[in-house]
Motif scaffolding. Sequence first.
Motif, mmCIF file in Angstrom:
data_model
loop_
_atom_site.group_PDB
_atom_site.id
_atom_site.type_symbol
_atom_site.label_atom_id
_atom_site.label_comp_id
_atom_site.label_asym_id
_atom_site.label_seq_id
_atom_site.Cartn_x
_atom_site.Cartn_y
_atom_site.Cartn_z
ATOM 1 N N ALA A 61 0.568 -1.069 0.102
ATOM 2 C CA ALA A 61 0.063 -0.029 -0.097
ATOM 3 C C ALA A 61 0.823 1.177 -0.014
ATOM 4 O O ALA A 61 0.568 2.232 -0.716
ATOM 5 C CB ALA A 61 -1.077 -0.029 1.257
ATOM 6 N N LEU A 62 1.942 1.168 0.635
ATOM 7 C CA LEU A 62 2.772 2.438 0.753
ATOM 8 C C LEU A 62 3.573 2.533 -0.443
ATOM 9 O O LEU A 62 3.813 3.628 -0.907
ATOM 10 C CB LEU A 62 3.983 2.372 1.921
ATOM 11 C CG LEU A 62 3.434 2.592 3.251
ATOM 12 C CD1 LEU A 62 4.715 2.260 4.297
ATOM 13 C CD2 LEU A 62 2.862 3.900 3.600
ATOM 14 N N ARG A 63 4.042 1.467 -1.188
ATOM 15 C CA ARG A 63 4.868 1.647 -2.529
ATOM 16 C C ARG A 63 3.855 1.957 -3.457
ATOM 17 O O ARG A 63 3.907 2.969 -4.191
ATOM 18 C CB ARG A 63 5.320 0.245 -2.728
ATOM 19 C CG ARG A 63 6.735 0.041 -2.254
ATOM 20 C CD ARG A 63 7.409 -1.241 -2.621
ATOM 21 N NE ARG A 63 6.520 -2.340 -3.343
ATOM 22 C CZ ARG A 63 6.075 -3.378 -2.155
ATOM 23 N NH1 ARG A 63 6.699 -3.313 -0.973
ATOM 24 N NH2 ARG A 63 5.415 -4.389 -2.707
ATOM 25 N N GLN A 64 2.769 1.437 -3.895
ATOM 26 C CA GLN A 64 1.914 1.567 -4.914
ATOM 27 C C GLN A 64 0.757 2.686 -4.539
ATOM 28 O O GLN A 64 0.261 3.440 -5.681
ATOM 29 C CB GLN A 64 1.014 0.274 -5.187
ATOM 30 C CG GLN A 64 1.791 -0.831 -5.374
ATOM 31 C CD GLN A 64 2.969 -0.640 -6.565
ATOM 32 O OE1 GLN A 64 2.566 0.009 -7.625
ATOM 33 N NE2 GLN A 64 3.970 -1.220 -6.571
ATOM 34 N N LYS A 65 0.307 2.984 -3.317
ATOM 35 C CA LYS A 65 -0.571 4.286 -3.222
ATOM 36 C C LYS A 65 -1.948 3.925 -3.799
ATOM 37 O O LYS A 65 -2.623 4.923 -3.707
ATOM 38 C CB LYS A 65 0.029 5.519 -3.362
ATOM 39 C CG LYS A 65 1.360 5.821 -2.974
ATOM 40 C CD LYS A 65 1.753 7.213 -3.470
ATOM 41 C CE LYS A 65 3.453 7.548 -2.533
ATOM 42 N NZ LYS A 65 4.273 6.630 -2.666
ATOM 43 N N ALA A 66 -2.135 2.774 -4.081
ATOM 44 C CA ALA A 66 -3.540 2.526 -4.577
ATOM 45 C C ALA A 66 -3.756 0.950 -4.622
ATOM 46 O O ALA A 66 -3.012 0.155 -4.530
ATOM 47 C CB ALA A 66 -3.346 2.993 -6.172
ATOM 48 N N GLY A 67 -4.984 0.732 -4.737
ATOM 49 C CA GLY A 67 -5.460 -0.789 -4.932
ATOM 50 C C GLY A 67 -6.965 -0.714 -4.956
ATOM 51 O O GLY A 67 -7.524 -0.005 -5.465
ATOM 52 N N ARG A 68 -7.501 -1.633 -4.189
ATOM 53 C CA ARG A 68 -8.855 -2.076 -4.135
ATOM 54 C C ARG A 68 -9.220 -2.618 -2.938
ATOM 55 O O ARG A 68 -8.656 -3.130 -2.008
ATOM 56 C CB ARG A 68 -9.194 -3.044 -5.288
ATOM 57 C CG ARG A 68 -10.564 -3.498 -5.196
ATOM 58 C CD ARG A 68 -11.093 -4.721 -6.173
ATOM 59 N NE ARG A 68 -10.542 -4.273 -7.506
ATOM 60 C CZ ARG A 68 -10.538 -4.912 -8.633
ATOM 61 N NH1 ARG A 68 -10.311 -6.163 -8.579
ATOM 62 N NH2 ARG A 68 -10.343 -4.528 -9.926
ATOM 63 N N ILE A 69 -10.524 -2.112 -2.169
ATOM 64 C CA ILE A 69 -10.999 -2.969 -1.264
ATOM 65 C C ILE A 69 -12.396 -3.150 -1.483
ATOM 66 O O ILE A 69 -12.959 -2.740 -2.596
ATOM 67 C CB ILE A 69 -11.343 -1.717 0.159
ATOM 68 C CG1 ILE A 69 -12.221 -0.477 -0.598
ATOM 69 C CG2 ILE A 69 -10.110 -1.002 0.475
ATOM 70 C CD1 ILE A 69 -12.741 0.173 0.830
ATOM 71 N N SER A 70 -12.915 -4.325 -0.606
ATOM 72 C CA SER A 70 -14.408 -4.781 -0.974
ATOM 73 C C SER A 70 -14.832 -4.535 0.410
ATOM 74 O O SER A 70 -14.084 -5.359 1.609
ATOM 75 C CB SER A 70 -14.203 -6.313 -1.219
ATOM 76 O OG SER A 70 -13.804 -6.239 -2.688
ATOM 77 N N ALA A 71 -16.035 -4.222 0.653
ATOM 78 C CA ALA A 71 -16.689 -4.045 2.154
ATOM 79 C C ALA A 71 -18.107 -3.798 1.821
ATOM 80 O O ALA A 71 -18.312 -3.058 0.784
ATOM 81 C CB ALA A 71 -15.955 -2.974 2.837
ATOM 82 N N ALA A 72 -18.994 -4.302 2.667
ATOM 83 C CA ALA A 72 -20.172 -3.843 2.783
ATOM 84 C C ALA A 72 -21.104 -4.136 1.253
ATOM 85 O O ALA A 72 -21.656 -3.559 0.712
ATOM 86 C CB ALA A 72 -20.578 -2.634 3.442
ATOM 87 N N GLY A 73 -20.507 -5.256 0.898
ATOM 88 C CA GLY A 73 -21.089 -5.435 -0.529
ATOM 89 C C GLY A 73 -20.903 -4.506 -1.794
ATOM 90 O O GLY A 73 -21.433 -4.706 -2.704
ATOM 91 N N THR A 74 -19.805 -3.739 -1.662
ATOM 92 C CA THR A 74 -19.454 -3.010 -2.707
ATOM 93 C C THR A 74 -17.707 -3.389 -2.759
ATOM 94 O O THR A 74 -17.061 -3.695 -1.893
ATOM 95 C CB THR A 74 -19.426 -1.550 -2.405
ATOM 96 O OG1 THR A 74 -19.068 -0.734 -3.513
ATOM 97 C CG2 THR A 74 -18.791 -1.038 -1.377
ATOM 98 N N THR A 75 -17.408 -3.144 -3.919
ATOM 99 C CA THR A 75 -15.840 -3.163 -4.335
ATOM 100 C C THR A 75 -15.297 -1.720 -5.031
ATOM 101 O O THR A 75 -16.189 -1.152 -5.892
ATOM 102 C CB THR A 75 -15.472 -4.146 -5.246
ATOM 103 O OG1 THR A 75 -15.801 -5.487 -4.791
ATOM 104 C CG2 THR A 75 -14.026 -4.108 -5.653
ATOM 105 N N GLN A 76 -14.353 -0.975 -4.502
ATOM 106 C CA GLN A 76 -14.033 0.192 -4.808
ATOM 107 C C GLN A 76 -12.459 0.263 -5.000
ATOM 108 O O GLN A 76 -11.594 -0.104 -4.266
ATOM 109 C CB GLN A 76 -14.361 1.141 -3.747
ATOM 110 C CG GLN A 76 -14.057 2.458 -3.764
ATOM 111 C CD GLN A 76 -15.006 3.397 -4.664
ATOM 112 O OE1 GLN A 76 -16.095 2.948 -4.487
ATOM 113 N NE2 GLN A 76 -14.610 4.113 -5.429
ATOM 114 N N GLU A 77 -12.100 1.017 -6.126
ATOM 115 C CA GLU A 77 -10.688 1.330 -6.327
ATOM 116 C C GLU A 77 -10.528 2.415 -5.363
ATOM 117 O O GLU A 77 -11.149 3.397 -5.206
ATOM 118 C CB GLU A 77 -10.463 1.803 -7.750
ATOM 119 C CG GLU A 77 -10.931 0.677 -8.768
ATOM 120 C CD GLU A 77 -9.818 -0.673 -8.676
ATOM 121 O OE1 GLU A 77 -8.460 -0.615 -8.457
ATOM 122 O OE2 GLU A 77 -10.334 -1.770 -8.399
#
Length: 130
Positions: A61-77
Motif C-alpha cells: 500500500a505504501l509503495r503503490q499508493k493504490a489498490g482495491r477494497i471490498s466491503a459492505a457489498g461493494t468493491t472500490q478502487e
Amino acid sequence: MIGWPKNTLDRIAASDDLHIAPFRDDGVTHGTPTWIWSVVVDDALYVRAYNGTRSRWYQAALRQKAGRISAAGTTQEVAFAPVDGATNDRIDEAYRTKYRGSPYLAPMIGQRARAATIRISPAPSTLQGP
C-alpha cells in the motif's frame, strides 16, 4: 484527498468485512485480498496492519499508493496514504468502540499496529460524474 459518499462510508463503518488488496509491483494487478479491521473517524476510512509495518499488504500500500477494497457489498478502487500524529489517538478510540471485547483489540491500538495506519480514500478515477 477525495471523500467518501456518506451512504457508502456508513455501510463500510457498520460492517466488519473489509478486504484490502493493494496493487502488486506491476501497478496493474491487485494483490491477494486481506481481511482487515476498519474504522471511520471524521468522515475518513482507516485501517491498520495487525503485524505492523512489516506486513506485506501494508508495504504494498505504501509503495503503490493504490489498490482495491471490498466491503459492505461493494468493491472500490482506492488510494492509500500513511497516517501518523494525533489522528492516531482518535483512531484508537474508534477501534475501542467498534471492537470492544475482542482479544485482538490491544494489539490493534498498540505501537506496532499504530505505526502501520493507512487512510483509504476513493480513487479519483472511480468517481461518478454529475
